[in-house]
Design a protein around this motif. Structure first.
Motif, short mmCIF file in Angstrom:
data_model
loop_
_atom_site.label_atom_id
_atom_site.label_comp_id
_atom_site.label_asym_id
_atom_site.label_seq_id
_atom_site.Cartn_x
_atom_site.Cartn_y
_atom_site.Cartn_z
N ASN A 196 0.90 11.09 1.38
CA ASN A 196 0.47 11.09 2.77
C ASN A 196 0.71 12.46 3.37
O ASN A 196 1.84 12.94 3.36
CB ASN A 196 1.27 10.06 3.58
N TYR A 235 -6.15 13.64 7.07
CA TYR A 235 -6.97 13.23 5.93
C TYR A 235 -7.71 14.44 5.35
O TYR A 235 -7.75 15.52 5.95
CB TYR A 235 -7.98 12.15 6.37
N ALA A 242 3.46 5.59 -2.41
CA ALA A 242 3.08 6.67 -1.48
C ALA A 242 4.32 7.51 -1.17
O ALA A 242 5.42 6.97 -1.01
CB ALA A 242 2.53 6.07 -0.20
N LYS A 285 -11.25 10.19 -3.93
CA LYS A 285 -9.80 10.22 -3.72
C LYS A 285 -9.09 9.66 -4.93
O LYS A 285 -9.47 8.60 -5.43
CB LYS A 285 -9.47 9.36 -2.51
N ASN A 334 -0.68 7.90 -7.58
CA ASN A 334 0.15 7.73 -6.40
C ASN A 334 -0.59 8.27 -5.17
O ASN A 334 -1.71 8.75 -5.27
CB ASN A 334 1.51 8.43 -6.58
N LYS A 335 0.07 8.14 -4.02
CA LYS A 335 -0.57 8.58 -2.78
C LYS A 335 0.37 9.54 -2.09
O LYS A 335 1.55 9.25 -1.95
CB LYS A 335 -0.80 7.34 -1.93
N ASP A 375 -6.14 8.58 -4.86
CA ASP A 375 -5.12 7.60 -4.52
C ASP A 375 -5.69 6.26 -4.07
O ASP A 375 -5.00 5.41 -3.57
CB ASP A 375 -4.19 8.16 -3.44
N SER A 420 0.82 -1.21 0.00
CA SER A 420 0.00 0.00 0.00
C SER A 420 0.86 1.27 0.00
O SER A 420 0.39 2.36 -0.33
CB SER A 420 -0.96 0.00 1.20
N ASN A 421 2.13 1.13 0.39
CA ASN A 421 3.00 2.31 0.37
C ASN A 421 3.90 2.38 -0.86
O ASN A 421 4.74 3.28 -0.96
CB ASN A 421 3.92 2.31 1.61
#
Ligand code: KIV
Ligand code: ZN
Length: 518
Positions: A328, A372, A295, A513, A325-326, A515, A291-292
């Motif tokens: 954070n 968030y 990220a 979202k 992509n994400k 991502d 999941s990363n």
């Protein structure tokens, strides 16, 4: 066949499945096989037919129902295994029998108690016998990584002479390192006279964390088939991960100059299917599918990616099936990142002063960790501390569940001073509790994910629950902690409810979202 094509042999349903705590049903295996066909693997190793009636049935069903890849069954170098394999593969358009025997001294002496000549005889007999069922026979020299050089060459030569079109060189116990594997491959190509009549394959285990590196080295030294599993599941530390090998070959085409026919945009979907069906979580920092993996957290990296994605991305998230992509948002994020996220939420720079907002953001991030989208909106929209208070407060919760009991929950919630109470039944204690809460609150919420962690140790350990959910107002993450996991779940759910309530109060909707994968 083009000499630059790498055959992808997926053994998730065989080597991967044999390592699971509980075996998969035929239906589950069929679902996986169909997804592997969508991923466009070349060969699906569907099981070990002689090992159980269930395995036989699965191989047989996949043979009949899955089209595209060749379907393969595993058999020890004995007639009864090969017969079962041949029978199970009857419905396949392109059946392959994969027969194997241990060849290292440790295996031949300690496990098989056979001489080298006996082994060579079995190799010859088993490959010839398998050829009665199909022209596509693969032979594996089990524990090749620890097999003596001379004997390995004789085994490979014998198997090819007997009619094996694929020779697999397994590092069964994950003992080799890349240089060592390169020397094994060079040896085979230099010393086996009929090596040109077969495809040389590699099958590496990950006991020393080298399976991908060893597989790639084997390819660089002439292997044209690689055996691997989705998410790297498999015996002990697992097998080489398909997604890592395929993406390494794609991203570093400049080095390897080979290709696979894998539909890489199906990688993420396949990984999640395996994770869910096999009940095997994927570590967040796992290459390609964690999941990363796409990220970015540090301010420097986020700033770089905002300017040019290639600064910190060697492949696109889309190429593996992610939407994007994400980024954070944490206390390490820079003000540019915050500004960019606010823009995606519809806030123009003229609406606020970046330096002031960034100070508020930093304070919140220091307290919360990850910030968030709903936190950003709340930070932007709240006019007074009252806006930040929870409107919905769980006042009472009683849940009964157990064997032969219908799980039932009664919840009481105080909403702006008014007390409301409801009861509901559910599929389990948590389901009953959230349903009772739903009856009171009346929001349209769909729970998408549930994660339970133990924060402390021992019987009285604190359970931390994180729930992800979507609602017309957006996508939310709620957290709750308690020694009672049902209560922790209810707190996490109430956290989501209060976030939604705030979005309703601010008349805001969080845009979908970018991502969130799939
Ligand atoms: O690891 C191994 O040697 C195997 C063989 C059966 C190919 O899984
Ligand atoms: Zn294996």
């Amino acid at each position: 066949m083009n000499e630059n094509k790498i055959i992808i042999f997926d053994t998730t349903l065989r080597d991967g499945e044999q390592a699971l705590a509980s075996s998969l049903s035929m239906e589950q295996k069929l679902r996986i096989a169909k997804q592997l066909a969508r991923l466009n693997v070349d060969v699906i190793e569907a099981g070990f037919p002689v090992s159980s009636p269930g395995d036989f049935e699965s191989v047989s069903t996949i043979s009949k129902e899955v089209r595209g890849p060749a379907v393969c069954g595993l058999a020890r170098a004995v007639e009864k295994d090969i017969t079962a394999c041949g029978e199970a593969l009857k419905g396949a358009k392109r059946p392959r029998i994969h027969t194997f025997i241990g060849t290292s001294q440790i295996h031949t002496e300690k496990k098989l108690r056979k001489s080298e000549d006996d082994i060579l005889q079995l190799v010859k007999k088993s490959v010839e016998f398998a050829r009665n069922y199909t022209d596509d026979v693969e032979f594996s020299a089990e524990d090749a990584g620890r097999t003596g050089k001379d004997f390995l060459c004789r085994v490979v030569e014998t198997a090819i002479k007997a009619g094996a079109g694929t020779i697999n060189i397994p590092d069964t116990v994950g003992y080799t390192v890349p240089e060592h594997f390169a020397s094994i491959m060079d040896l085979i190509f230099e010393r086996v006279p009929n090596v040109g009549d077969a495809v040389i394959s590699v099958h590496c285990h990950d006991d020393l964390g080298m399976s991908t590196a060893n597989s790639l080295t084997a390819i660089a030294h002439g292997a044209r088939q690689v055996e691997c599993t989705i998410n790297g599941i498999g015996e002990r530390a697992g097998n080489a991960a398909l997604e890592e090998i395929v993406m390494a070959l794609k991203v570093r085409k400049d080095l390897f100059n080979v290709y696979t026919d894998i539909e890489t945009s199906e990688l993420m979907r396949t990984s999640k299917l395996i994770r869910d069906i096999c009940n095997m979580p994927v570590q967040p920092n796992k290459a390609i599918v964690g999941s990363n993996a796409f990220a970015h957290s540090s301010g420097i990296h986020q700033d770089g990616v905002l300017k040019a994605k290639t600064t910190y991305e060697i492949m696109t998230p889309q190429s593996v099936g992610l939407k994007d992509n994400k980024m954070n948002l944490t206390s390490r994020s820079g003000s540019h990142m915050v500004k960019s996220r606010l823009a995606s939420l519809g806030y123009e720079e003229a609406d606020y002063t970046l330096s002031d907002f960034y100070t508020k953001f930093k304070n919140l991030a220091d307290k919360k960790g990850t910030v968030y989208d709903d936190d950003l909106i709340t930070l932007m929209e709240s006019k007074s501390s009252e806006d930040l208070e929870d409107r919905y407060v769980l006042d009472y919760l009683n849940v009964s569940s157990g064997k032969k009991t219908v799980p039932t929950a009664t919840a009481r919630i105080v909403i702006d001073g008014e007390v409301k109470q409801e009861a509901a039944c559910g599929d389990g204690a948590v389901d009953a509790a959230t349903k009772a809460i739903d009856r009171i609150v009346g929001f349209d919420i769909e729970i998408e994910g549930y994660h339970l962690d133990s924060v402390t140790q021992g019987r009285e350990a604190l359970g931390r629950v994180a729930i992800t959910a979507s609602a017309p107002e957006g996508h939310f993450v709620g957290n709750g902690t308690s020694t009672d996991i049902v209560e922790a779940s209810a707190f996490a759910y109430m956290d989501i409810i209060n976030k939604i309530a705030r979005m309703k109060m601010f008349n805001k909707k969080i845009p979908p979202k970018i991502d969130i994968s799939l």
